[in-house]
Design an enzyme around this catalytic site. Sequence first.
Site, PDB file in Angstrom:
ATOM      1  N   ARG A  69       0.828  -1.210   0.000  1.00 52.85           N
ATOM      2  CA  ARG A  69       0.000   0.000   0.000  1.00 52.85           C
ATOM      3  C   ARG A  69       0.858   1.254   0.000  1.00 52.85           C
ATOM      4  NH1 ARG A  69      -3.946   2.277   4.511  1.00 52.85           N
ATOM      5  NH2 ARG A  69      -5.410   3.429   3.206  1.00 52.85           N
ATOM      6  N   HIS A  73       0.555   4.037  -2.881  1.00 52.09           N
ATOM      7  CA  HIS A  73       0.149   5.399  -2.545  1.00 52.09           C
ATOM      8  C   HIS A  73       1.240   6.415  -2.870  1.00 52.09           C
ATOM      9  CE1 HIS A  73      -3.609   4.878   0.107  1.00 52.09           C
ATOM     10  NE2 HIS A  73      -3.441   3.780  -0.603  1.00 52.09           N
ATOM     11  N   ASN A  98      -4.458   8.622   3.112  1.00 54.23           N
ATOM     12  CA  ASN A  98      -3.205   8.084   3.661  1.00 54.23           C
ATOM     13  C   ASN A  98      -3.227   7.958   5.180  1.00 54.23           C
ATOM     14  OD1 ASN A  98      -1.990   7.867   1.128  1.00 54.23           O
ATOM     15  ND2 ASN A  98      -1.170   9.944   1.195  1.00 54.23           N
ATOM     16  N   HIS A 194      -4.425  -7.069  -3.053  1.00 48.79           N
ATOM     17  CA  HIS A 194      -5.396  -7.177  -1.970  1.00 48.79           C
ATOM     18  C   HIS A 194      -5.453  -8.575  -1.385  1.00 48.79           C
ATOM     19  CE1 HIS A 194      -7.886  -3.416  -3.352  1.00 48.79           C
ATOM     20  NE2 HIS A 194      -6.710  -3.104  -2.831  1.00 48.79           N
ATOM     21  N   ASP A 256      -0.791 -14.664  -3.403  1.00 48.52           N
ATOM     22  CA  ASP A 256      -1.126 -15.728  -4.354  1.00 48.52           C
ATOM     23  C   ASP A 256      -2.370 -15.348  -5.140  1.00 48.52           C
ATOM     24  OD1 ASP A 256      -3.276 -16.120  -2.620  1.00 48.52           O
ATOM     25  OD2 ASP A 256      -2.398 -17.865  -1.644  1.00 48.52           O
TER      26      ASP A 256
END
Length: 327
Positions: A69, A73, A98, A194, A256
Amino acid sequence: MKKKISANSVPAVALALFLALSAFTGRSSALQVGFYNRKCGFVDVEAIVRTVVSFRLAKDPTLVAALLRLQFHDCFVNGCDASILLDGPSSEKTAGANGSVRGYELIDTIKSILESICPGVISCADIIVMATRDAVELAKGGRYAVQTGRLDGKTSLASNVNLPSPSVSVSQVLSAFAKKGLTATDTVLLLGGHTVGITHCSFIMDRLYNFRGTGKPDPTMNPALVNTLRLRCSRTSSVDNAVNLDQNATSALIVDSLFYKQVVARRGILQIDQQLALDPLTKSTVAALANATNFVTRFGSAMVKLGAIHSGLPGEIRRNCRVINKR
């Protein structure tokens, strides 16, 4: 002045392997694999980064998602220039998007060690990219060769932060990524990060209880998953609980392709994740990745492409990742 290395930062034995005299050479304008080879004498810069990341991940495996992340960002605003690391009353850190970004302290630790060994050579921007790659590898996501040679940006403004929200449409997110030079396939692959991510109940309450004002849950979410998540995300709870984006407990911390299998089965947690499997623009790519054997290779390639985004603005090698250098 060189900073002292804390004995608690990384294993003492690992540090002993890297404490060597450094040597400085000029900086290339183009990114390249192995940019730091021989830039610090015989010190292996990438090995130092991996040692620190490995040590920290052993204590907190959720840092994999945090670093993914952090890189996203950073790169998505002014390019991969570590502008997200700069402190300030109106810096990127202060932007709402953020607010829950983590990993700053890990980057600080790595930077402190590298400055002690090889001052003024390794950029904070490169540290983010190298550390994220190592975290992905340690989470069984395969190792990809990262390009290095970035400079650190000198500008960081919250007003520049314009990241796509979890509730945007697929066409909107594809448009946002396309502006950064990323294809639809790149987008689907990068959102595959994710697989190790988390969200919080506040971001999915509408999907569980009142989707688009209907008073009912999102019909695209598996009913059994709705019931499970309602136990964790109660309307009466005063705690904004964390929710794994991969609801398979055995793979929630592994990079994965199971994420794609989950969204195909309508078990996507974020609205955008679920829509990837349903929208005609991306559903075939998701279906292919759900059964692919080369996901880690393709994910690595997409991360390299993300890491190549740049603003073209002047930069520097910060001595401290949180502040621009004083002249």
